[in-house]
Design a protein around this motif. Structure first.
Motif, short mmCIF file in Angstrom:
data_model
loop_
_atom_site.label_atom_id
_atom_site.label_comp_id
_atom_site.label_asym_id
_atom_site.label_seq_id
_atom_site.Cartn_x
_atom_site.Cartn_y
_atom_site.Cartn_z
N VAL A 263 13.74 -9.65 20.34
CA VAL A 263 14.18 -8.73 21.39
C VAL A 263 14.95 -7.59 20.72
CG1 VAL A 263 15.47 -8.50 23.54
CG2 VAL A 263 14.44 -10.71 22.94
N ARG B 61 10.47 -4.48 29.55
CA ARG B 61 11.42 -5.42 28.93
C ARG B 61 11.27 -6.82 29.55
NH1 ARG B 61 17.17 -2.75 29.14
NH2 ARG B 61 17.71 -4.80 28.36
N MET C 82 9.92 -10.42 27.50
CA MET C 82 10.61 -11.71 27.47
C MET C 82 9.67 -12.89 27.66
SD MET C 82 13.53 -10.81 26.64
CE MET C 82 13.99 -12.52 26.46
N ASP D 270 18.96 -11.03 29.07
CA ASP D 270 17.60 -11.53 28.82
C ASP D 270 17.38 -12.99 29.20
OD1 ASP D 270 18.81 -13.01 26.71
OD2 ASP D 270 18.24 -11.51 25.20
#
Ligand code: APR
Length: 245
Positions: A33, A72, A76, A107
């Motif tokens: 990430v 984003r 994940m 996250d």
């Protein structure tokens, strides 16, 4: 010598009745990430925070900002917690009530690793809320698809449930984080540049209240000056060594 410092900090971990841990984007870096402020690879090397992480930026270009958060979220799906996340969760399981985890990360990787009671001071990447105070007609479930989804009666738009620059942190969560900072005997600060307040101030509060503060980071951070010990290395390498049962 880093090896000596590691032994010393391990001793502090064993002694401390209550440990607070403050994590930042660097803790998820080894999961793949991106961080925010690392040169080249950080998001803020690519985008302006004003554009992507403020209410004004969202109002100016809702589609662009929404799509970035969708990207984003999708990222994940392909990543997993790393050894740093897992070490924190294992310590909490082995020592119930001894470690409070405060994270700036949105996250969800700490929770996926099995950590409990995680204090997410910057919100949740996967949550949505209305941009404007919901009117009676706005129910999240009724949002109509679009980019971003919106209420087809009043035009209100969904936005990601993260804390943007200039916004208040969730009050109860931040108060709990402050209590943990003030009550702990040891605070580990891992994977954060320490540049964003009030979260970074938690380390200084802990220090002022008498706790030992340890920074875990491969590069200099703005909290190094508040630390009793600075350990240079990555969180996936160092956290398992510090927190082994
Ligand atoms: N292990 C530990 N630390 C690492 C690693 C790693 N593998 N890789 C990078 N780091 C460190 C970097 O050296 C840097 O100090 O992680 C830090 C990441 O800093 P930032 O990108 O600034 O992330 P963070 O401190 O979490 O940012 C705070 O800023 O943009 C906002 O809301 C966003 O919550 C975020 C806040």
């Amino acid at each position: 010598m880093q090896e000596d410092r590691l032994d010393t900090v391990r001793g502090w971990v064993q002694e401390a009745r209550h440990i607070a841990v403050l994590t930042g984007a660097g803790v998820s870096a080894e999961s793949g990430v991106p961080t925010f402020r690392d040169a080249q690879t950080g998001y803020w090397a690519q985008f302006r925070a004003e554009d992507m992480a403020t209410e004004e930026g969202f109002r100016a270009h809702p589609e662009r900002v929404w799509n970035w958060y969708q990207h984003r979220r999708q990222l994940m799906e392909g990543v997993a917690p790393n050894a740093g996340h897992l070490a924190l969760a294992a310590f909490q399981a082995a020592h119930p009530g001894r470690l409070t985890l405060i994270t700036q990360n949105v996250d969800g990787l700490h929770q996926r690793a099995g950590s409990t009671g995680v204090l997410c001071v910057h919100g949740d990447l996967f949550a949505n809320r209305w941009l404007d105070t919901p009117r009676n007609c706005c129910h999240i479930d009724d949002a109509v698809a679009g980019s971003p989804p919106h209420c087809d009666r009043c035009g209100n738009r969904l936005r990601p449930g993260v804390v943007w620059f200039g916004e208040m942190l969730p009050l109860a969560v931040f108060e709990a984080a402050e209590r943990a900072a003030q009550d702990c005997e040891l605070m580990l600060v891992a994977g954060t540049a320490g540049a964003v307040y009030p979260a970074a101030g938690l380390a200084r509060q802990a220090r002022a209240a008498g706790a030992r503060v340890v920074v875990v980071n491969p590069a200099p951070s703005e909290l190094d000056d508040a630390a009793d010990a600075v350990l240079r290395g990555t969180s996936a390498t160092l956290l398992p060594q510090l927190l082994q049962a």
